[in-house]
Structures are given as structure tokens and as C-alpha cells.
Design a protein around this motif. Structure first.
Motif: not given
Ligand SMILES: [Zn+2]
Lengths: 476, 602
Positions: B83-91, B97-99, B104-105, B107-120
Motif C-alpha cells: 500500500k502507500n507507505f513512507d518511502t523516505l522513512d524506510l530508506c 537511495d529512494p530512487a 527494485s520495487l 523490478k519485483a512487480r515486473e517479475y510477479s505481483r504474487y511472489r516475493q522478491s528481495p528489494v534490499v
């Protein structure tokens, strides 16, 4: 024209056309269900989504069907060889300019549009085979004839194998049904079936258990040929004696000396002794038991050898998956397991249109192409499975009837060509999704997404329908 | 009209119906009767949670750890739940780097919306602790524990290889691999991938339509626990490996040492190398790029991939082939007249042993000439062709001109020319001995890679046979190593001829006029031979191959130092030090050691 009684439209077999349309439409619904992404951009007909592409493929297929129906029947008979040769020439082209998709170099790309020429070789081969068999004074049981047929079928198979598209190449084996219908020894079909059965048994059952089973089969065959109790019991006696001997020797020599080799040695000795008896007294039935037994034995040992020494890991494990000997649910068994879960989760009535979680959430790979049956099984349940299996068996039986009512040999043989190809695709594709046959990547006719296969099957089917409108003539 | 087999339509129709009926039974069974495929009644589905298996550790021949694992943390995302989240807080918490995160988010979406992917990747334990408390603010994100490779000593990078994230083709080749998984990319990590990786575990969780976890799926019936990878014991002697790397520091070159009796590789060094710890974790990307662009090419394994002319070392092969063919005997002498082929100044060679000791070029020119021109045809061209076709397979029997099936990827075959090779260059019947004679002294078309020369030393040490050089000593839970490494391979040459060669190689090191006196080791009889690799690009490479002791040899070795000039100087000293280190455990020739360590090329 011998038949002026009815017009062309009336002579068309509308039952087949209706079955075809139902399958294509039902197929598209499932492609839509499995690939529709609510957040994906684009409308229904913008050619970026699978289902929208498929929509255009279907329109093209209908257009092709009409074109085929307007072409004179004699065209197909007259040009069957040139069409066959032309299609054969296109395959090597893919090896040169084609692109590799999923390990097979079977596709030609024209812009963003892709074509799989092998899909069109099927009807070409059926035409050529029909042309050859319909020759005047054709005799199937001659070596020369069989050799030519072997080449006609083997050539496209070989070329397609070179593309690394094993599934499509195997389809051509289905033509053995055509040859069977045209008078090939029934034993060929029987031995083929037996070989498949033995192959599976060899990998499933330990050899010492399998050998007595084979012996019983051998005796059974002998009984079929020679209903003579005396010979039957003599054969059973010899085989029984051999097993007792093997068992006793095994006990005395111990485990290190494998029972399997003992059987092998025993059978070789038995072979020569029996050969001696047979040569002197002409006991043909004994000869038959012996050859069946020895033949089966050699076959088993060679399957064992080929499986363990020649096949690669990848092929071995595919076969093991199917036979349930290996369950690597994450690795190579992944497709099969996911496919069974998807279908099995459908229940009796299914989860409803577009409600299939397994297929929609990308759990099943290739869910709109080779594994489209998963979507059907999950969303439409057993009712859907029943409909699809019913549609296919209905269509194929209808085509057998069409083929049989042809007056010309050419049309009949072509009809059986269509029957064989559709039957093979149906049996292999659905069989693989439910784990009854190995995972061989071939599409489900009229259901799977993809232009080439849909067009190929449409042309294949409608040539038969066109020939059928002239069924009272002898086309040759 | 022929239609006599009409009744067979019933057989065919029957088959269709039979298959349909069997399939319907099966479908009815899995869809209606067998409940194990069912999920819950209200359209629930499963969520797969992967638990990684620890990769197998790697040890040296004495049980010293070469590679182990340490725990690291990854931040995963399930795109469908985000859902919408505070990107800056997480970063801010993770110091990224937020960019980069947005990328990587995507990339993860393109791989699969229903499977987990590593982002960091590789989040530190402190950052994880901070994140853990606030994780509820970031729906769709979760933390996964994973292990990563760690090397206690920065040695043997080319042997061990490195591990990296799977790419698209890895995932299509084998469905075991999914986005974010790791796979051995080179060296032993790649060769023994399936043994080292183990098997990841999977938890199937029941989730509702909003993908909220409802509990275990079917009481964990389909769950698998991770199976850790198997331990791998290599043949490497970590001490020797480390010493060799020290000797080659700041030089371009390679060393390969083999135990002749088994084919076990004791050390394989390619210099310059790199610290394997550099290719792990977050720094991997930038380090990899730097190493790739380094003009000294540290990622390149010189020991298995550098193709050199074997130079004078090849004279040994010529002698053995000639002896076996009966065109040469051990007493054969040649005047060093330098007529056709040059030489250095030395007394005339009386007998083969002296020919080897002085490394006399005219001597081996004559030997090769006798192999190639046996006078079986009156045509010089035809005779050469027949001679070469006898020679090629005999030379290949030494493991040359073919890829030695060593258990690391990328070993080069080198080249042993055959008739077809010269026919292609000059045309059939248009070349003769005069075209190919430079091969007599290893300077023509022949090419070898260092590991083949080390294997050659092992062949002579064994007096005529070898075992394919290999790194695998033991695999945990498996009794044997692959059969190809325990199979003795012959060369087709009588062992008595090897005794003559061994004598000659000992003279190289110990007799006056020998070219390898620097290879001597106190208390051990070393047999060796120098080989200068002519280099058109610059200074010649120095090469030396040897085995020791002369009787019951324990080590066979080759050393190359690139661009260090003619003669065996540098390479022979390195071989000497390595032999002493392996035989005695320590080095007493400190002056030699000092010379080597002070010699720096970069
Ligand atoms: Zn000389």
C-alpha cells in the motif's frame, strides 16, 4: 458433378463446425481468465495482452477456414507433395533465422509477430501421406512402401528434432494409427503399446518381479495364437523350472551375485536348449514363447541401460516425476505438481470464471499455452473437464465417421491423419497436466493460446471438411 | 476402392473412448475424491515462504575451512500487498537511495505481483532490529534470513569461484531457481552447485483473497524443511596455496601443483587474483565491475586458460614418442651444428639424457624429423602427412589438445595440430616437415595451458600414466568421488622410456650445463625442465615444470612467470620453493625466497 442434389452449404458438416467454434470460444474465455490483469494497461483489443492477441488470431483462423473451404478439393490432392516439400524447406529456415524460445529454435519473428512453422507441417505431412497411400495399386505390406512412408514421416520429425522441439516431433508418431487403419499389421500397434507398457513397468517394478510378469504375458500371447493346452503347459513348465532354478542358485550363491544376471544367464541357456529341441522336433509354439520372452528380456535390459546410461539427468527426472519415483516439488516436478494442485482444487463445480487463484496468481507456468487445461480444471471443475474431454472425444469420433464415409482413399487417409494428430495432442496434453504422461510441451488444439497452433489446426480440420463436401467423388 | 480394413475404425474409436474414460476417471479422482489438492472452501490460496538452506562449507585437504557462511538479512516485498507507505522513512532506516528502492520495487512487480522478491539486500542486524518494530507500517514487506559466503583467508579465488544472484536463463533452465536465489557462478561453486546448495525449504501458508495469512496450509503437509548443502572437502593444501600466492604476488603468472599418485590438485594459483570476500554482499557489484575492467585481468584463471607455446618442455614429449616408435634410442647423439635451427652454446649432446640436459634444439629437431619422416612414402609431402598422423594421437595421449575434465569450468584445450589442421592452412599435400618443424622444440602451432603441463609432470613422475587433475576429495554423505577422477589413464608409452626422461630431467637440475640448477631443494632429488615461452607481444615468459622426489614422487608442479625473460630463472626458483614447502612444511632457502618476493612486476 455426380452430386447435384444438395448445395455446398448443406453438404458441409455443421456438427464439426459447431464443435470447433465451441472449443475456440471456450478456449478464448479461459485464456482471458488466465491472463487478464485488472491493473494491466490497455483495452480488450489493443494487441498488447495475450487475450487480445488471441482474439485476432481467432478472427484470422476463421478467415483461413473460409479460404480453405473456397479452394477446390482437387487442389489439396494435386498439390499435396509440393505443399509438403515447401513446408519441409521452411523448417531449416528457422534454424538459420529463427529465434530460440524456451530452448527450442522453432520460431520465426517478423517484427513483434512470431510464427512456428512446425505447426503447419502436420497438415502437410497428412496430405502427402494421403496422396501416397491413395496411389493406384498401393500395397502397405511391402518393404519399399513402408520405407517410403518411414521417410515421409521421419523427415519432418528429424528436422523438428533439430529445432530441439521434441514435443512437436513426437506428434508425427501418431500417423501409425493411419497406417493401422490402412492395413499395417495389427501386431505393430500391439507391440508398440506393449513396449510403452513395458517401458513404464521396467522403471516402476524391480527386475526380479518384472521377469515373471513378462513370462506370464509371453504365455498369454502364445495362448492367443495356439490354443493348445499341451504346448501351453510345456511352456509354463519350462519357464517355471527356470525361475525355481534361478531362485535356488540365488539362495546358494548369495546376494553378491545379482538375481537379475542369473535370470539373464538362465534365459540364454534356456534359449539354446530350446532352440535345439525346436529345430529337431518343430515345436513352433515353444519358439514363440521363447522369442517373446527373450525379446521382452532384451527390451527390459535395454530400457534399463538406456535409462541409466544414455538419457540425461533432465530427461531421467522428467520420467521419474511421471512415474512418481521422484518428487522434487520445487525443482523439476514443479510444473506437474502445480498443475495437479490447480486442477485438483477445482472440485466438482469449479471456482467460477476468473476465480481460479492457482492459475491467476502465476502459480502454474505457461498457464495460457500448454497448461491451459489447468485453468479449465480449476475454474470449471470436473464439469469443465467433462465438457472438454467430451468435446474432444466427440470431435474425434465425428471425424472418424467423416473419414469412413469418404469414397476416395485420399480423403479417408487424410481424415485419419487429422484424427491421429488431434487424438495425440488431446491425449498427451491433458494426460500431462494430470500426471498420466510425461510433460511434453505440445498445445491443446483450439484451446491453447498462440496463433501458429490455432491456424495450423484450423487449416488441418477445414481441409477435411472441404474434402468431405465432395465425399461422393473420388478425389485422387 | 480398397476398404478391407474398415472394421479397424472400431479399434481406433475404442482407443479414443478408452483414453477419454481413463482421463475422466483420473480427473474425477483428483478433482472430486482426493481432498489433498483442495484448498479451503472459500477460495483461499497459498502463500509460499521460502526458507533458504545454508550452502555447504568448503574445506582444504587437511580439514581447514576455506569457505563458510554468515547470516545476513534481506528485505522482501510482495508487490500485490504493497500500500502507500513512507518511502523516505524506510530508506532512512535502511540507508538506501529512494530512487534505487523504487527501481527494485518496479523490478519485483515486473517479475510477479504474487511472489516475493528481495528489494534490499544484506541489511545489517542493527537496521533489522529497528525495522522489525516498524514493519507493520509497511504492508507487503517482510524480512528474510539468509546466509552468505565468507572466506577466512583470502586465498584460491579462481578455484573456489563465486556465488551470485540467478539470472533469467538460470531460472528458465531449472525451475528450482526463483528470483532472488543464489547460484554458483564459477569455480567449484558452479561445478558442485547442486551438492553445495542443498535444498530450500518451503512453508505453504493459507491466505485469504487479500493475501492475509490465515495459518498453515493443510497442517504443513506440503511443507519442506530446508536441507543444508553438503560439505565439500577439496584436495587443496591451504598452506601451499597461500604460499604460492605470496610468491606470485605482484607478478603475472600461474602455478599448478598436483599429487601424481592421485591427480589431486594441491595448489592452483593464478596471479593477479583477488580477495574472494570482495565478491560477496552489497559490495559485490561495484567490485566485480572494477575487477572486470582491471587491465591485469584478475578474474582470468591463467592456470587453466592461458594458452602458451610449451617451448622446451615439449622436447620431452618428442623424445617419448620417438622412443616408443623405435626411431630413437637413449644413446643417440647429435652434433649441435645450429644449421637449420638455432641453439645456445653447449657441449655436444651424447645420448638422450644430455640432449635433455642441454635442451639442445638441433637434437630435438632431428628427433621430430625422425618421427615425421619415416620414409614410408617417396613423396616428402605424403611422408610428412603419414608421420604427422601417427604423431598427433600420441601427443594427445598426454592430455594435450583437449579439455582436461578438471572440476572447474572454463578449462581451455590448447592445440595439438593434426593433418586436417595444416591442410586447412596450406592445402592438402602442400606442406611437409619443413613447414611444421618448429613444433619439435614446442614453438610451432602447439599450444598448452599450464594445468596440462603440471599433468605432464605427473605423467613422468608416474612413469607413464595419470589421473585427471581434480579438486574434489570428498563429498559429505557420498562415499565416492566421480569415477572419472579415479580412473587411471595410460599414455600408450612404455614406462621404461620414462626412466630415461627422469634421468635427463635430474641432470637438468644437478649436472653441469643443466638449465635448471636453481630448482634444487635441500635433501630432495628434483627432476625438472625449463621452458621459455616466446612472446611476440613483449618479454618472453619463463616456465619450469618439475616433479620430486625422483623416486616415489609426491609432487608434480609447473610455474609460469609472464614477461620475465628467457631461461628458467624465476619459474625454477618458484618451483623449488613450492616443492620444499610441500615436502618439508617450511622453507629454508630464504635467499631464494627473498629474491622472488622482491621481484615485482606491478
Ligand atoms: Zn644445441
Amino acid at each position: 458433378m455426380p452430386d447435384q442434389r444438395t448445395n455446398f452449404i448443406a453438404r458441409l458438416d455443421w456438427l464439426t463446425i459447431i464443435l470447433f467454434l465451441v472449443m475456440v470460444v471456450f478456449g478464448w474465455m479461459n485464456i482471458f481468465a488466465s491472463t487478464y490483469d485488472p491493473e494491466g494497461a490497455g483495452s480488450l483489443f489493443d494487441f498488447t495482452q495475450r487475450y487480445s492477441k488471441q482474439f485476432y488470431y481467432i478472427l484470422t483462423a476463421l478467415f483461413l477456414a473460409i479460404v480453405v473451404l473456397t479452394i477446390d478439393s482437387k487442389f489439396w490432392s494435386f498439390f499435396s507433395y509440393p505443399i509438403y516439400v515447401l513446408m519441409l524447406l521452411v523448417i531449416p529456415l528457422t534454424l538459420l533465422i529463427g529465434r530460440e524460445v524456451n530452448g527450442a529454435r522453432a520460431w520465426i519473428f517478423i517484427g513483434s509477430f512470431s510464427l512456428q512453422p512446425a505447426e503447419f507441417v502436420k497438415f502437410a505431412a497428412a496430405l502427402a501421406l494421403a496422396k501416397f497411400i491413395s496411389r493406384f495399386n498401393f500395397q502397405i505390406l511391402k518393404f519399399r512402401t513402408l520405407a517410403i512412408i518411414g521417410i515421409m514421416i521421419g523427415l519432418p520429425m528429424g528436422l523438428i528434432l533439430l529445432q530441439n522441439d521434441t514435443g512437436t516431433a513426437l506428434v508425427f508418431l501418431a500417423f501409425i494409427l493411419v497406417l493401422f487403419r490402412e492395413g499395417l499389421w495389427w501386431e505393430v500397434l500391439a507391440i508398440g503399446g506393449l513396449a510403452v507398457l513395458l517401458f513404464v513397468l521396467t522403471l516402476l517394478v524391480p527386475l526380479p518381479v518384472l521377469l515373471p510378469v513378462i513370462s506370464v504375458i509371453a504365455l498369454g500371447i502364445t495362448w492367443l495364437y495356439q490354443r493348445n493346452l499341451k504346448f501351453f503347459f510345456t511352456g509354463a513348465g519350462i519357464l517355471g523350472g527356470l525361475f525355481v532354478l534361478a531362485w535356488l542358485t540365488g539362495r546358494y550363491i548369495g546376494k553378491e551375485f545379482s538375481l537379475t544376471y542369473l535370470f539373464f544367464i538362465a534365459s540364454v541357456i534356456a534359449f539354446f536348449i530350446s532352440l535345439l529341441i525346436i529345430l529337431r522336433k518343430k515345436h513352433q509354439p515353444l519358439l514363440l514363447i521363447l522369442f517373446t520372452w527373450i525379446g521382452a528380456l532384451i527390451f527390459i535390459f535395454s530400457v534399463d541401460f538406456v535409462f541409466h546410461e544414455i538419457l540425461g539427468d533432465h530427461q531421467q527426472s522428467r520420467i521419474n516425476q511421471i512415474l512418481g519415483l521422484e518428487s522434487d516439488l520445487l525443482g523439476k516436478g514443479y510444473n506437474l505438481n502445480q498443475s495437479k494442485i490447480a486442477i485438483g482444487s477445482g472440485g466438482f463445480f469449479g471456482k467460477g470464471f476468473m476465480q481460479g487463484t492457482q492459475t491467476r496468481y502465476n502459480f502454474v507456468p505457461e498457464q495460457s499455452t500448454d497448461f491451459i487445461f489447468c485453468t479449465i480444471g480449476e475454474e470449471w471443475g470436473f464439469i469443465g473437464s467433462l465438457i472438454v474431454v467430451g468435446l474432444f472425444s466427440g470431435l474425434i469420433i465425428r471425424l472418424i465417421i467423416l473419414a469412413e464415409r469418404q469414397r476416395s482413399v485420399f480423403s479417408r487417409v487424410y481424415g485419419y491423419g487429422v484424427v491421429s494428430i488431434l487424438f495425440f495432442h488431446f491425449a498427451i496434453n491433458i494426460g500431462m497436466t494430470i500426471g498420466l504422461v510425461p510433460v511434453i510441451g505440445i498445445p491443446l488444439p483450439f484451446f491453447s493460446s498462440g496463433g501458429s497452433s490455432l491456424w495450423g489446426f484450423t487449416v488441418l480440420l477445414f481441409i477435411l471438411l472441404r474434402l468431405d463436401t465432395d465425399r461422393y467423388e473420388v478425389v485422387s | 476402392m480398397r476398404n478391407q480394413n474398415q472394421s479397424r475404425k472400431y479399434v481406433i474409436g475404442g482407443m479414443v473412448l478408452l483414453v477419454s474414460v481413463i482421463y475422466l476417471f483420473r480427473l474425477f479422482y483428483i478433482q472430486v475424491i482426493d481432498q489433498s489438492y483442495k484448498l479451503s472452501s472459500n477460495n483461499n490460496s497459498r502463500l509460499r515462504q521460502v526458507e533458504f538452506a545454508a550452502r555447504g562449507m568448503i574445506f582444504d585437504r587437511y580439514g581447514k575451512v576455506l569457505v563458510f557462511n554468515e547470516a545476513v538479512f534481506d528485505l522482501l516485498v510482495l508487490p500485490q500487498q504493497v500500500k502507500n507507505f513512507d518511502t523516505l522513512d524506510l530508506c532512512g532506516m535502511l540507508k538506501v537511495d529512494p530512487a534505487e528502492l523504487r527501481e527494485s520495487l518496479k523490478k519485483a512487480r515486473e517479475y510477479s505481483r504474487y511472489r516475493q522478491s528481495p528489494v534490499v539486500r544484506n541489511v545489517s542486524p542493527e537496521q533489522i532490529a529497528a525495522l522489525q518494530e516498524k514493519l507493520y507500517k509497511f504492508p507487503g514487506f517482510s524480512i528474510q534470513t539468509r546466509t552468505q559466503r565468507k572466506y577466512p583467508e583470502p586465498i584460491a579465488p579462481h578455484v573456489l569461484g563465486y556465488v551470485g544472484e540467478v539470472n533469467a536463463s538460470d531460472m528458465t533452465d531449472n525451475p528450482y531457481y526463483q528470483m532472488g536465489d543464489y547460484i554458483g557462478k564459477s569455480g567449484l561453486e558452479s561445478e558442485y552447485e547442486e551438492i553445495l546448495r542443498g535444498r530450500k525449504g518451503i512453508h505453504f501458508m493459507l491466505v485469504d483473497v487479500h493475501n492475509r495469512v490465515q495459518g498453515n496450509f493443510d497442517n504443513g503437509r506440503y511443507d519442506t524443511i530446508p536441507e543444508p548443502g553438503r560439505k565439500l572437502t577439496t584436495t587443496i593444501d591451504a598452506g601451499l596455496q597461500q604460499y604460492g600466492e605470496q610468491l606470485l604476488a605482484h607478478k603475472r603468472g600461474s602455478i599448478v601443483a598436483i599429487e601424481p599418485a592421485t591427480g589431486e590438485i594441491l595448489a592452483l594459483i593464478s596471479s593477479p587474483g583477488y580477495d574472494p570476500n570482495e565478491l560477496v554482499g552489497r559490495v559485490r557489484g561495484q567490485n566485480f565491475e572494477r575487477l572486470m575492467n582491471d587491465s591485469l585481468n584478475p578474474l582470468f584463471n591463467r592456470a587453466t586458460m592461458s594458452r602458451y607455446s610449451p617451448g622446451s618442455i615439449f622436447k620431452i614429449i618428442q623424445a617419448l614418442i620417438a622412443l616408443q616408435l623405435g626411431v630413437l634410442d637413449e644413446f643417440y647423439s647429435v652434433d649441435c651444428n645450429k644449421g637449420i635451427i638455432g641453439c645456445h652454446n653447449h657441449p655436444n649432446a651424447h645420448g638422450l639424457r644430455e640432449g635433455i640436459r642441454y635442451s639442445c634444439n638441433p637434437y630435438f629437431y632431428t628427433v621430430f624429423r625422425r618421427i615425421i619422416l619415416q620414409g614410408k612414402s617417396t613423396s616428402n609431402f605424403r611422408d610428412s602427412e603419414m608421420g604427422l598422423s601417427t604423431w598427433t594421437p600420441m601427443a594427445k595421449n598426454f592430455g594435450l589438445g583437449q579439455v582436461l575434465p578438471v572440476d572447474i569450468p572454463g578449462v581451455k584445450p590448447g592445440l595439438i595440430p593434426d593433418v586436417a589442421y595444416y591442410d586447412k592452412i596450406y592445402g592438402k599435400g602442400r606442406w611437409a616437415f619443413s613447414t611444421i618443424y618448429s613444433n619439435s622444440i614446442g614453438q610451432g602451432e602447439v599450444e598448452t595451458v599450464p594445468i596440462q603441463i603440471a599433468n605432464l609432470a605427473a605423467i613422468i613422475a608416474n612413469r607413464g600414466h595419470y589421473f585427471v587433475p581434480h579438486f574434489i576429495k570428498a563429498i559429505e554423505g557420498i562415499d565416492t568421488i566421480p569415477r572419472k577422477y579415479t580412473r587411471q589413464i595410460g599414455t600408450g608409452i612404455d614406462s621404461r622410456y620414462f626412466d630415461i626422461i627422469a634421468d635427463g630431467m635430474a641432470e637438468v637440475v644437478y649436472e653441469p650445463g643443466g638449465t635448471g640448477s636453481r630448482a634444487r631443494v635441500p635433501g630432495v632429488v628434483v627432476c625438472g625442465k625449463t621452458g621459455t615461452v616466446q612472446n611476440s607481444q613483449g618479454e618472453d615468459h619463463s616456465g619450469f615444470f618439475a616433479f620430486a622426489p625422483k623416486e616415489r614422487p609426491r609432487i608434480a608442479i609447473v610455474a609460469y612467470v609472464e614477461n620475465s625473460g628467457a631461461g628458467g630463472t624465476w619459474a625454477a626458483i618458484i618451483a623449488s620453493l613450492m616443492i620444499e614447502k610441500y615436502m618439508n612444511g617450511s622453507v629454508t632457502q630464504l635467499d631464494k625466497e627473498k629474491t622472488i618476493l622482491e621481484y615485482q612486476q606491478y
